[in-house]
Design an enzyme around this catalytic site. Sequence first.
Site, short mmCIF file in Angstrom:
data_model
loop_
_atom_site.label_atom_id
_atom_site.label_comp_id
_atom_site.label_asym_id
_atom_site.label_seq_id
_atom_site.Cartn_x
_atom_site.Cartn_y
_atom_site.Cartn_z
N HIS A 185 10.64 -37.09 31.09
CA HIS A 185 10.40 -37.40 29.68
C HIS A 185 9.83 -36.21 28.92
O HIS A 185 9.73 -36.25 27.69
CB HIS A 185 9.49 -38.64 29.53
CG HIS A 185 8.04 -38.41 29.80
ND1 HIS A 185 7.44 -38.76 30.99
CD2 HIS A 185 7.06 -37.88 29.04
CE1 HIS A 185 6.15 -38.46 30.94
NE2 HIS A 185 5.89 -37.92 29.77
N ASP A 252 11.45 -40.49 36.74
CA ASP A 252 10.86 -39.62 35.72
C ASP A 252 10.47 -38.28 36.36
O ASP A 252 9.30 -37.98 36.58
CB ASP A 252 9.64 -40.30 35.09
CG ASP A 252 9.12 -39.58 33.86
OD1 ASP A 252 9.83 -38.67 33.38
OD2 ASP A 252 8.02 -39.92 33.39
N SER A 354 1.20 -34.76 30.56
CA SER A 354 2.36 -35.39 31.16
C SER A 354 3.17 -34.33 31.91
O SER A 354 3.31 -33.21 31.43
CB SER A 354 3.24 -36.03 30.09
OG SER A 354 2.65 -37.18 29.57
#
Length: 406
Positions: A185, A252, A354
Amino acid sequence: MGTGVRSLLPSLVLPLLLCGPLLDVSRVCASEEALPVWDSVRLCDIPNEEAPGECRLPGECAAYGKINDVSSLSSIPRFSFIKQIQCNGSEPVPYVCCPRNSQSYREPYVNETVTPKNRVMSRISFEVDSCGIQTTVLKIRGGQLAELDEFPWMAMLLYERENNAVAQGCGGALISRTYVLTAAHCVTGRNFEQQKGRLKFVRLREYNIHTNPDCVYENNLKDCSDDMIDLAPKAVIPHPEYNSDSPNQQHDIALIRIEQTPPFGDFLRAICLPMQNYQGTSKDKLSVSGWGRTDIFKNDLGPNVLSPIKLKLSLPYVERDMCSKTFRPWKFMLGPGQMCAGGEHEKDTCSGDSGSPLMSYDRRQGVWNITGIVSLGVRDCGVEGLPGVYTNVHHYLPWIRMYVPM
């Protein structure tokens, strides 16, 4: 910061791209259990002062408020002083050593007339291309600020906005001389470029974004890193089964191919890929690192601004059955390539980025492994009983090996 990933749980779970990435302590409560008077005051040492100080929250120390500003972070003597007054040990909440009978520090800097640190021995103590090794040693003083040479595989992903400004957006981990591992992502998805911009550089050998090279004065020595490196991505490879519209964000994971890095050293090294699936218990701790939010610089930078200094935090591993049971009320199904960590009060992964690594230390081999990748987390980080969800790297080893040789 925006995100191209939808909420995982209604008004509860969001990608860590929104929550602030690894290690958020900006919303941590300052409440503590009632302690006996002899345990309620923790004494500590302050550079250039004979009288001991007291460990306090940054917002409760007037003297710290006077020196906690952005300009301090570009001054090596001042930043070295700030680093040395961290006194929270292994606790997730940041504490600083505050003078007990004064509103100001006597001399808030570390003397810069020191000898440069000799790092020759550390560079010849192991094989040049060994993975997962760092030269930093355990220090008596703890804290959320990482050491200058700690986690030398950390990567900062920089994105180019419409106005040509380059800004930090995600993290990653160097796994070879030519590949960085991150979250899918962070590199793809609906409206991805509109929200984050175009991936411009992968930055390596970074510690303090306000200085280059980065230096600290410690133990009467001046220690400086090598210059940071910005490498343009040559290829971005998200996992083919990743779907940015999926609420559970399985698969992911992504690879970024970069130009070959300079030779490895104290401030640049790859982290090891896990040869076995992580078999931990709830008593085991994992580590995260990144440039996330922290109370340490909140007074000057604000509560929702990412830290300019590399941070670190230890998190509890959450066993799979327990994690699945926790999220069952929201009908969230943990996929085979996902794992959990965190979920203790004031201990979670919003203080990093992230895409940054969830790391485990192999005591037998003496190396660090990348166990997971920061993927999903709760909206209010550090919520007791709600762990963060990570991509399990071992599950994707066959896919990684298609691009990264042994």
